[in-house]
Design a protein around this motif. Structure first.
Motif, PDB file in Angstrom:
ATOM      1  N   ASN A 166      -7.159  -2.437  11.592  1.00  0.00           N
ATOM      2  CA  ASN A 166      -8.441  -2.149  10.858  1.00  0.00           C
ATOM      3  C   ASN A 166      -8.758  -2.957   9.744  1.00  0.00           C
ATOM      4  OD1 ASN A 166      -8.785   1.120  11.179  1.00  0.00           O
ATOM      5  ND2 ASN A 166      -6.744   1.114  11.105  1.00  0.00           N
ATOM      6  N   PHE A 167      -8.221  -3.904   9.537  1.00  0.00           N
ATOM      7  CA  PHE A 167      -8.653  -5.119   8.635  1.00  0.00           C
ATOM      8  C   PHE A 167      -8.847  -6.344   9.444  1.00  0.00           C
ATOM      9  CE2 PHE A 167      -6.488  -1.981   6.092  1.00  0.00           C
ATOM     10  CZ  PHE A 167      -7.219  -1.912   4.812  1.00  0.00           C
ATOM     11  N   ALA A 168      -9.895  -7.248   8.590  1.00  0.00           N
ATOM     12  CA  ALA A 168     -10.079  -8.468   9.149  1.00  0.00           C
ATOM     13  C   ALA A 168      -9.214  -9.535   8.659  1.00  0.00           C
ATOM     14  CB  ALA A 168     -11.511  -8.651   8.902  1.00  0.00           C
ATOM     15  N   TRP A 169      -8.857  -9.294   7.442  1.00  0.00           N
ATOM     16  CA  TRP A 169      -8.056 -10.239   6.652  1.00  0.00           C
ATOM     17  C   TRP A 169      -6.628  -9.348   6.229  1.00  0.00           C
ATOM     18  CZ3 TRP A 169      -8.905 -15.548   4.657  1.00  0.00           C
ATOM     19  CH2 TRP A 169      -9.924 -15.943   5.057  1.00  0.00           C
ATOM     20  N   VAL A 170      -5.559 -10.288   6.167  1.00  0.00           N
ATOM     21  CA  VAL A 170      -4.342  -9.734   5.304  1.00  0.00           C
ATOM     22  C   VAL A 170      -4.040 -10.924   4.557  1.00  0.00           C
ATOM     23  CG1 VAL A 170      -2.014  -8.919   5.528  1.00  0.00           C
ATOM     24  CG2 VAL A 170      -3.649  -8.052   7.310  1.00  0.00           C
ATOM     25  N   GLN A 171      -3.946 -10.654   3.212  1.00  0.00           N
ATOM     26  CA  GLN A 171      -3.568 -11.823   2.241  1.00  0.00           C
ATOM     27  C   GLN A 171      -2.087 -11.726   1.777  1.00  0.00           C
ATOM     28  OE1 GLN A 171      -6.432 -12.949  -0.616  1.00  0.00           O
ATOM     29  NE2 GLN A 171      -8.209 -12.205   0.541  1.00  0.00           N
ATOM     30  N   THR A 172      -1.378 -10.746   2.072  1.00  0.00           N
ATOM     31  CA  THR A 172      -0.125 -10.799   1.477  1.00  0.00           C
ATOM     32  C   THR A 172       1.039 -10.878   2.635  1.00  0.00           C
ATOM     33  OG1 THR A 172      -0.532  -8.272   1.939  1.00  0.00           O
ATOM     34  CG2 THR A 172      -0.824  -9.339  -0.308  1.00  0.00           C
ATOM     35  N   VAL A 173       0.991 -11.873   3.642  1.00  0.00           N
ATOM     36  CA  VAL A 173       2.055 -12.070   4.640  1.00  0.00           C
ATOM     37  C   VAL A 173       3.099 -12.961   3.776  1.00  0.00           C
ATOM     38  CG1 VAL A 173       2.843 -13.156   6.610  1.00  0.00           C
ATOM     39  CG2 VAL A 173       0.391 -11.795   6.606  1.00  0.00           C
ATOM     40  N   ASP A 174       4.192 -12.552   3.729  1.00  0.00           N
ATOM     41  CA  ASP A 174       5.216 -13.256   2.983  1.00  0.00           C
ATOM     42  C   ASP A 174       6.735 -13.380   3.865  1.00  0.00           C
ATOM     43  OD1 ASP A 174       6.377 -10.556   2.937  1.00  0.00           O
ATOM     44  OD2 ASP A 174       6.427 -10.424   0.734  1.00  0.00           O
ATOM     45  N   ARG A 175       6.520 -13.021   4.909  1.00  0.00           N
ATOM     46  CA  ARG A 175       7.803 -13.050   5.752  1.00  0.00           C
ATOM     47  C   ARG A 175       7.462 -13.184   7.195  1.00  0.00           C
ATOM     48  NH1 ARG A 175       7.764  -8.336   3.359  1.00  0.00           N
ATOM     49  NH2 ARG A 175       8.384  -6.375   4.245  1.00  0.00           N
ATOM     50  N   GLU A 176       8.451 -13.798   8.154  1.00  0.00           N
ATOM     51  CA  GLU A 176       7.972 -13.825   9.475  1.00  0.00           C
ATOM     52  C   GLU A 176       7.938 -12.609  10.070  1.00  0.00           C
ATOM     53  OE1 GLU A 176       9.778 -16.078  13.612  1.00  0.00           O
ATOM     54  OE2 GLU A 176      10.815 -16.435  11.537  1.00  0.00           O
ATOM     55  N   ARG A 177       9.027 -11.404   9.805  1.00  0.00           N
ATOM     56  CA  ARG A 177       8.979 -10.381  10.551  1.00  0.00           C
ATOM     57  C   ARG A 177       7.557  -9.686  10.444  1.00  0.00           C
ATOM     58  NH1 ARG A 177      11.732  -4.713   8.750  1.00  0.00           N
ATOM     59  NH2 ARG A 177      11.338  -3.519  10.744  1.00  0.00           N
ATOM     60  N   ILE A 178       6.952  -9.696   9.281  1.00  0.00           N
ATOM     61  CA  ILE A 178       5.494  -8.816   9.130  1.00  0.00           C
ATOM     62  C   ILE A 178       4.721  -9.881   9.839  1.00  0.00           C
ATOM     63  CG2 ILE A 178       3.846  -8.649   7.157  1.00  0.00           C
ATOM     64  CD1 ILE A 178       6.111  -6.492   6.947  1.00  0.00           C
ATOM     65  N   ALA A 179       4.551 -10.983  10.043  1.00  0.00           N
ATOM     66  CA  ALA A 179       3.751 -11.826  10.605  1.00  0.00           C
ATOM     67  C   ALA A 179       3.720 -11.739  12.188  1.00  0.00           C
ATOM     68  CB  ALA A 179       3.883 -13.313  10.460  1.00  0.00           C
ATOM     69  N   ARG A 180       4.937 -11.474  12.578  1.00  0.00           N
ATOM     70  CA  ARG A 180       5.078 -11.177  14.136  1.00  0.00           C
ATOM     71  C   ARG A 180       4.652  -9.702  14.466  1.00  0.00           C
ATOM     72  NH1 ARG A 180       7.374 -14.740  16.949  1.00  0.00           N
ATOM     73  NH2 ARG A 180       8.608 -16.558  15.924  1.00  0.00           N
ATOM     74  N   ARG A 181       4.854  -8.702  13.629  1.00  0.00           N
ATOM     75  CA  ARG A 181       4.442  -7.406  13.836  1.00  0.00           C
ATOM     76  C   ARG A 181       3.007  -7.236  13.797  1.00  0.00           C
ATOM     77  NH1 ARG A 181       8.028  -2.921  13.376  1.00  0.00           N
ATOM     78  NH2 ARG A 181       6.440  -1.887  12.697  1.00  0.00           N
ATOM     79  N   LEU A 182       2.492  -8.045  12.906  1.00  0.00           N
ATOM     80  CA  LEU A 182       0.702  -8.173  12.893  1.00  0.00           C
ATOM     81  C   LEU A 182       0.307  -8.723  14.137  1.00  0.00           C
ATOM     82  CD1 LEU A 182       0.216  -9.190   9.179  1.00  0.00           C
ATOM     83  CD2 LEU A 182      -0.540  -6.972  10.232  1.00  0.00           C
ATOM     84  N   SER A 183       0.738  -9.837  14.772  1.00  0.00           N
ATOM     85  CA  SER A 183       0.374 -10.345  15.748  1.00  0.00           C
ATOM     86  C   SER A 183       0.556  -9.680  17.152  1.00  0.00           C
ATOM     87  CB  SER A 183       1.037 -11.642  16.084  1.00  0.00           C
ATOM     88  OG  SER A 183       0.791 -12.345  17.277  1.00  0.00           O
ATOM     89  N   GLU A 184       1.904  -8.929  17.299  1.00  0.00           N
ATOM     90  CA  GLU A 184       1.926  -8.194  18.366  1.00  0.00           C
ATOM     91  C   GLU A 184       0.951  -6.937  18.341  1.00  0.00           C
ATOM     92  OE1 GLU A 184       6.086  -7.376  17.743  1.00  0.00           O
ATOM     93  OE2 GLU A 184       6.621  -9.241  18.373  1.00  0.00           O
ATOM     94  N   GLN A 185       0.686  -6.268  17.093  1.00  0.00           N
ATOM     95  CA  GLN A 185      -0.064  -5.146  16.998  1.00  0.00           C
ATOM     96  C   GLN A 185      -1.582  -4.988  17.013  1.00  0.00           C
ATOM     97  OE1 GLN A 185       2.266  -3.465  13.715  1.00  0.00           O
ATOM     98  NE2 GLN A 185       3.734  -2.874  15.013  1.00  0.00           N
ATOM     99  N   ARG A 186      -2.130  -6.509  16.740  1.00  0.00           N
ATOM    100  CA  ARG A 186      -3.538  -6.712  16.476  1.00  0.00           C
ATOM    101  C   ARG A 186      -3.957  -6.395  18.061  1.00  0.00           C
ATOM    102  NH1 ARG A 186      -7.623  -7.093  13.127  1.00  0.00           N
ATOM    103  NH2 ARG A 186      -9.136  -8.610  13.454  1.00  0.00           N
ATOM    104  N   PRO A 187      -4.957  -5.552  18.116  1.00  0.00           N
ATOM    105  CA  PRO A 187      -5.866  -5.246  19.326  1.00  0.00           C
ATOM    106  C   PRO A 187      -6.423  -6.405  19.998  1.00  0.00           C
ATOM    107  CG  PRO A 187      -6.227  -3.565  17.563  1.00  0.00           C
ATOM    108  CD  PRO A 187      -5.771  -4.792  16.830  1.00  0.00           C
ATOM    109  N   ALA A 188      -6.074  -6.468  21.403  1.00  0.00           N
ATOM    110  CA  ALA A 188      -6.756  -7.576  22.079  1.00  0.00           C
ATOM    111  C   ALA A 188      -8.348  -7.749  21.930  1.00  0.00           C
ATOM    112  CB  ALA A 188      -6.422  -7.418  23.495  1.00  0.00           C
ATOM    113  N   ASP A 189      -8.915  -6.746  21.675  1.00  0.00           N
ATOM    114  CA  ASP A 189     -10.578  -6.740  21.860  1.00  0.00           C
ATOM    115  C   ASP A 189     -11.077  -7.151  20.279  1.00  0.00           C
ATOM    116  OD1 ASP A 189      -9.468  -4.329  20.522  1.00  0.00           O
ATOM    117  OD2 ASP A 189     -11.385  -3.205  21.147  1.00  0.00           O
TER     118      ASP A 189
END
Length: 231
Positions: A93-116
């Protein structure tokens, strides 16, 4: 003119004056309106005043607001502490996330970002003070985290963000912003194509701009004091 529109105009004047005072172009600095706790009519007033970027701290509150602005030119930034169980909704639902602070969160965001959708713009939140309430990666851990994020296909690493401890003296305000800029510059020298320094709020935006901020996050100076959040 609404009070929100007047306040936005005043904030933009502050941004312009601060930028010109240090030889910068005001157009290089994005105003992010922090709309947490604000009802839809207040956000609409900001939109009508030409504001398009809005920052939300609380996921459920943001999700309840978003449908009212589905067909309007709103760029939503998530700027709150991000827990692993909330990454899917944020990624969707967001275009930006400004609060990534660890690899686990980053990986989950990448995996869950819709392909479209385009890759999710992210900033690494950096903790520059010893306040126990603050979130963020320690400066020493940021290079490795940046290198990891750079490999994730559905994320685009844009830069760094920080929320320093409050300070009333201008020199004290500038110190953490200078530290973030220097860390940003080291990452760029290492090959990261960063373009964002998200730092500075209502009380210290001038100090942040003097140290190179490209985005300031302003809530109170636009919308006024927030009511206490109900539990």
């Amino acid at each position: 003119m609404s009070d929100v529109a007047r306040n936005i105009a005043l904030v933009r004047e502050r941004i312009g004056s601060a930028a010109r005072a240090c030889g910068r172009n005001p157009d290089e600095i994005t105003l992010l309106a922090v709309s947490k706790g604000q009802p839809a009519p207040r956000i609409s007033a900001a939109l009508e005043a030409g504001q398009s970027a809005f920052g939300e701290n609380y996921l459920q509150e943001a999700l309840e607001k978003m449908p009212a602005f589905r067909n309007r030119n709103v760029v939503w930034h998530f700027i709150g502490a991000l827990q692993a169980n909330k990454t899917r909704s944020v990624a969707e639902n967001f275009a930006w996330v400004q609060t990534v602070d660890r690899e686990r969160i980053a990986r989950r965001l990448s995996e869950q970002r819709p392909a479209d959708l385009p890759p999710l713009n992210v900033c690494i939140e950096v903790r520059l003070s010893d306040e126990p309430s603050k979130h963020g990666a320690l400066p020493a851990d940021v290079p490795a985290l940046a290198a990891s994020i750079a490999t994730l296909p559905r994320l685009r690493l844009r830069g760094l963000m920080t929320i320093p401890a409050p300070a009333s003296d201008g020199n004290a305000q500038r110190l953490p912003f200078r530290q973030l800029r220097e860390l940003h510059d080291r990452l760029c020298a290492a090959g990261h194509a960063l373009d964002t320094l998200s730092m500075g709020m209502s009380d210290d935006l001038e100090a942040a701009i003097a140290e190179g901020a490209t985005m300031v996050r302003i809530g109170t100076a636009i919308f006024g004091p927030r009511a206490a959040r109900s539990r």
